[in-house]
Design a protein around this motif. Structure first.
Motif, PDB file in Angstrom:
ATOM      1  N   PHE A   1      62.224  49.664  -2.767  1.00  0.00           N
ATOM      2  CA  PHE A   1      62.116  51.025  -3.293  1.00  0.00           C
ATOM      3  C   PHE A   1      61.633  51.048  -4.740  1.00  0.00           C
ATOM      4  N   TYR A   2      61.971  50.017  -5.494  1.00  0.00           N
ATOM      5  CA  TYR A   2      61.471  49.896  -6.860  1.00  0.00           C
ATOM      6  C   TYR A   2      59.944  49.768  -6.847  1.00  0.00           C
ATOM      7  N   CYS A   3      59.433  48.862  -6.033  1.00  0.00           N
ATOM      8  CA  CYS A   3      57.980  48.655  -5.936  1.00  0.00           C
ATOM      9  C   CYS A   3      57.280  49.871  -5.338  1.00  0.00           C
ATOM     10  N   LEU A   4      57.912  50.474  -4.339  1.00  0.00           N
ATOM     11  CA  LEU A   4      57.339  51.664  -3.711  1.00  0.00           C
ATOM     12  C   LEU A   4      57.206  52.797  -4.720  1.00  0.00           C
TER      13      LEU A   4
ATOM     14  N   ALA B   1      54.143  56.713  -7.605  1.00  0.00           N
ATOM     15  CA  ALA B   1      54.721  57.504  -8.696  1.00  0.00           C
ATOM     16  C   ALA B   1      54.246  58.956  -8.690  1.00  0.00           C
ATOM     17  N   GLY B   2      53.004  59.203  -8.353  1.00  0.00           N
ATOM     18  CA  GLY B   2      52.485  60.567  -8.379  1.00  0.00           C
ATOM     19  C   GLY B   2      52.783  61.374  -7.136  1.00  0.00           C
TER      20      GLY B   2
ATOM     21  N   PRO C   1      66.868  52.588  -7.754  1.00  0.00           N
ATOM     22  CA  PRO C   1      65.688  51.777  -8.076  1.00  0.00           C
ATOM     23  C   PRO C   1      64.449  52.620  -8.391  1.00  0.00           C
ATOM     24  N   MET C   2      64.360  53.785  -7.746  1.00  0.00           N
ATOM     25  CA  MET C   2      63.218  54.658  -8.024  1.00  0.00           C
ATOM     26  C   MET C   2      63.306  55.211  -9.449  1.00  0.00           C
ATOM     27  N   GLU C   3      64.525  55.632  -9.841  1.00  0.00           N
ATOM     28  CA  GLU C   3      64.728  56.107 -11.216  1.00  0.00           C
ATOM     29  C   GLU C   3      64.414  54.996 -12.209  1.00  0.00           C
TER      30      GLU C   3
END
Length: 195
Positions: A161-164, A169-170, A115-117
């Motif tokens: 994890f997607y929203c996080l 992002a930075g 989800p992070m990717e």
């Protein structure tokens, strides 16, 4: 989030197929299938640990995370509450199967990094969906269709994890991602041993 939706759909489909196969699989074969799943989970956990341990820049971080997570879980009696919640849906051993399913589906490296990717790069990892399809089929053949409840947990887990990732992002460095992957590998390994 497309990868997460596909992943949830494959778990539901796999659970349905596996629960239908349950009628034709004898008890001793179900036990062998669970032992195979235990070995597979153990191997996946070892693989994640071996892959990401050399990349660990903060080994204290994953050690402290595991210790604090274990203490917190014990303090709030998380396992007992989880089993009590799950037994409301089934009189059998669904609690064991569902806890295993949730660990395998949610704690794996792909379920955290996928989800992070997706959020950071727009990549949807469908590999995890195929793995979860097979796993849910095998688990549902032993524990029944109740394994599909793990899809709900997975949706919120990967959504978190997607929203996080979008929010941080930075800040998300490869070093932090490696530590998360090590913790996931250890939890999958321990799940395999318990099976």
């Amino acid at each position: 989030m497309i990868g997460t939706l596909v992943n949830c759909a494959t778990i539901l489909t796999g659970s349905f197929i596996g629960s239908r196969l349950k009628k034709g699989i004898r008890e001793e074969h179900q036990e062998i299938m669970m032992q195979a799943m235990g070995l597979a989970a153990t191997a996946l956990g070892i693989n994640a640990i071996v892959k990401y341990m050399p990349q660990s820049e903060y080994p204290v971080l994953f050690i402290v995370s595991l210790a604090l997570g274990g203490l917190l879980g014990e303090k709030i009696h998380l396992e007992d509450k989880f089993k009590k919640f799950v037994t409301g849906f089934s009189n059998g051993n669904l609690a064991q199967g569902l806890s295993t399913a949730i660990l395998l589906f949610c704690v794996g490296t792909l379920s955290i990094l996928g989800p992070m990717e997706s959020a950071l790069r727009g990549d949807n990892l469908f590999t995890n969906a195929m793995l979860d399809f097979v796993t849910s089929s095998v688990l549902a053949s032993t524990f029944g269709f109740g394994i599909a409840l793990a899809a709900i947990v997975l949706f919120f887990w990967q959504g978190f994890f997607y929203c996080l990732a979008l929010l941080l992002a930075g800040v998300m460095s490869p070093a932090i991602m490696a530590e998360i992957s090590i913790i996931g590998g250890i939890l999958i390994f321990s799940s395999g041993l318990s099976i």
